[in-house]
Scaffold this motif. Sequence first.
Motif, PDB file in Angstrom:
ATOM      1  N   SER A  95       0.822  -1.205   0.000  1.00 42.07           N
ATOM      2  CA  SER A  95       0.000   0.000   0.000  1.00 42.07           C
ATOM      3  C   SER A  95       0.855   1.252   0.000  1.00 42.07           C
ATOM      4  O   SER A  95       0.537   2.250  -0.662  1.00 42.07           O
ATOM      5  N   ARG A  96       1.975   1.227   0.736  1.00 45.29           N
ATOM      6  CA  ARG A  96       2.858   2.405   0.768  1.00 45.29           C
ATOM      7  C   ARG A  96       3.591   2.600  -0.548  1.00 45.29           C
ATOM      8  O   ARG A  96       3.813   3.716  -0.980  1.00 45.29           O
ATOM      9  N   GLN A  97       3.988   1.481  -1.201  1.00 41.10           N
ATOM     10  CA  GLN A  97       4.827   1.572  -2.389  1.00 41.10           C
ATOM     11  C   GLN A  97       4.026   1.709  -3.687  1.00 41.10           C
ATOM     12  O   GLN A  97       4.579   2.138  -4.689  1.00 41.10           O
ATOM     13  N   SER A  98       2.753   1.339  -3.660  1.00 38.83           N
ATOM     14  CA  SER A  98       2.000   1.288  -4.917  1.00 38.83           C
ATOM     15  C   SER A  98       1.681   2.661  -5.484  1.00 38.83           C
ATOM     16  O   SER A  98       1.600   2.841  -6.695  1.00 38.83           O
ATOM     17  N   GLY A  99       1.440   3.657  -4.598  1.00 37.07           N
ATOM     18  CA  GLY A  99       1.084   4.997  -5.066  1.00 37.07           C
ATOM     19  C   GLY A  99      -0.324   5.102  -5.596  1.00 37.07           C
ATOM     20  O   GLY A  99      -0.645   6.049  -6.335  1.00 37.07           O
ATOM     21  N   LEU A 100      -1.194   4.170  -5.233  1.00 39.34           N
ATOM     22  CA  LEU A 100      -2.581   4.201  -5.695  1.00 39.34           C
ATOM     23  C   LEU A 100      -3.333   5.333  -4.999  1.00 39.34           C
ATOM     24  O   LEU A 100      -3.226   5.520  -3.783  1.00 39.34           O
ATOM     25  N   GLU A 101      -4.124   6.080  -5.791  1.00 38.89           N
ATOM     26  CA  GLU A 101      -4.867   7.220  -5.257  1.00 38.89           C
ATOM     27  C   GLU A 101      -5.872   6.785  -4.197  1.00 38.89           C
ATOM     28  O   GLU A 101      -6.114   7.496  -3.212  1.00 38.89           O
ATOM     29  N   GLU A 102      -6.441   5.586  -4.378  1.00 43.09           N
ATOM     30  CA  GLU A 102      -7.463   5.108  -3.452  1.00 43.09           C
ATOM     31  C   GLU A 102      -6.904   4.785  -2.067  1.00 43.09           C
ATOM     32  O   GLU A 102      -7.673   4.610  -1.113  1.00 43.09           O
ATOM     33  N   LEU A 103      -5.588   4.681  -1.934  1.00 40.05           N
ATOM     34  CA  LEU A 103      -4.980   4.282  -0.667  1.00 40.05           C
ATOM     35  C   LEU A 103      -4.350   5.452   0.094  1.00 40.05           C
ATOM     36  O   LEU A 103      -3.614   5.245   1.057  1.00 40.05           O
ATOM     37  N   ARG A 104      -4.633   6.664  -0.364  1.00 43.86           N
ATOM     38  CA  ARG A 104      -3.969   7.816   0.278  1.00 43.86           C
ATOM     39  C   ARG A 104      -4.347   7.925   1.748  1.00 43.86           C
ATOM     40  O   ARG A 104      -3.510   8.203   2.605  1.00 43.86           O
ATOM     41  N   TYR A 105      -5.606   7.700   2.077  1.00 44.66           N
ATOM     42  CA  TYR A 105      -6.032   7.826   3.473  1.00 44.66           C
ATOM     43  C   TYR A 105      -5.380   6.755   4.342  1.00 44.66           C
ATOM     44  O   TYR A 105      -4.871   7.036   5.431  1.00 44.66           O
TER      45      TYR A 105
END
Length: 327
Positions: A95-105
């Motif tokens: 989750s930290r490395q992927s950079g997905l917008e949905e995981l910012r929170y």
Amino acid sequence: MQNTQINSHSPLIRRLQKGHKQSQAQQTRLGLWNAGLVSLLLFLVLLLLEQQFYLAPWIKSLGLVAIAAITLFSLSWTRKQGAQLSFEEFYRHFSRQSGLEELRYAVDLMQTEIAERGDETTSYSPIQKAFINAAILQNLEYVPQPKLTAALDEYISNLPTAHMIRQRLRWIGIFLILGVYTAFNFSDGTQRLLSFWRSYEKPNPYRYIVFPGNTIVEQGGEFTVSIGFEGKTPDKLILYFKTDIESEYRSRLLSEVANPLNSTDSNTATYSTFYNAQYVAPSQELNNSLSYYLTMDGFHSHLYRVDMQNRPRFLEFLSVLTPPPYT
């Protein structure tokens, strides 16, 4: 709170678990490639030694056993060196490395957790930890499946173990090409190494002809051995011989002939050459059949045979005289 157990059959959890297993399998593959690289390199070294020195069977056997032992140790050591991430650590790191917008929170929550863990006086409660894990998984549910799959594949392919596997594969390719080239050019050495239980003798590098070779000598006759060389000559040349009634070989040194002449092989009677060096042994009277060979700097000639033949004798002599008619 067992948040990873509640939805363990959901597509998201199954996909994350598959990615986790792939990341763990990379460590095993890295160990295999490390072991393969080590064994290939050591086998090439042993092959070069065999090509040059004609190793004894026990040395070749010991070398192959050592290669196998080092290979297994390398496999075991590599697997133990890599720290295996738990499933929770895996999807957190992803989750930290992927950079997905949905995981910012969820990533912001993890950064807060990391900052608080840096303070040794702060104890992170299990409820807070479970809350963050639930937030991560809930946010991952909003990621479209193709996007999540592509992000996972990219994350797994960029892990440090994946980089090391690609590096090992390049080295193995180089050494494999070198190994095929070496085995092809040193085919005799490869065959000898694969037949490690057999003993092989290094071929004689000298070009020579032995006189008289295999021959027959009358009893009491003089017998002399000589040898002629083309090209280079040995530093140490010794004649070994024994009669049929002896059990051990005796030895004689040979002396160089000042002016070597044209000679013909007594065994074939077809080869004639001019020697740049010729050596002769002291002559001896022969009363028994014998066997002999020569050594030249540790290399052996063929074993030759000299058979003794008794001199013919008259056991009975009968003469009939017919005088001419007198006139």
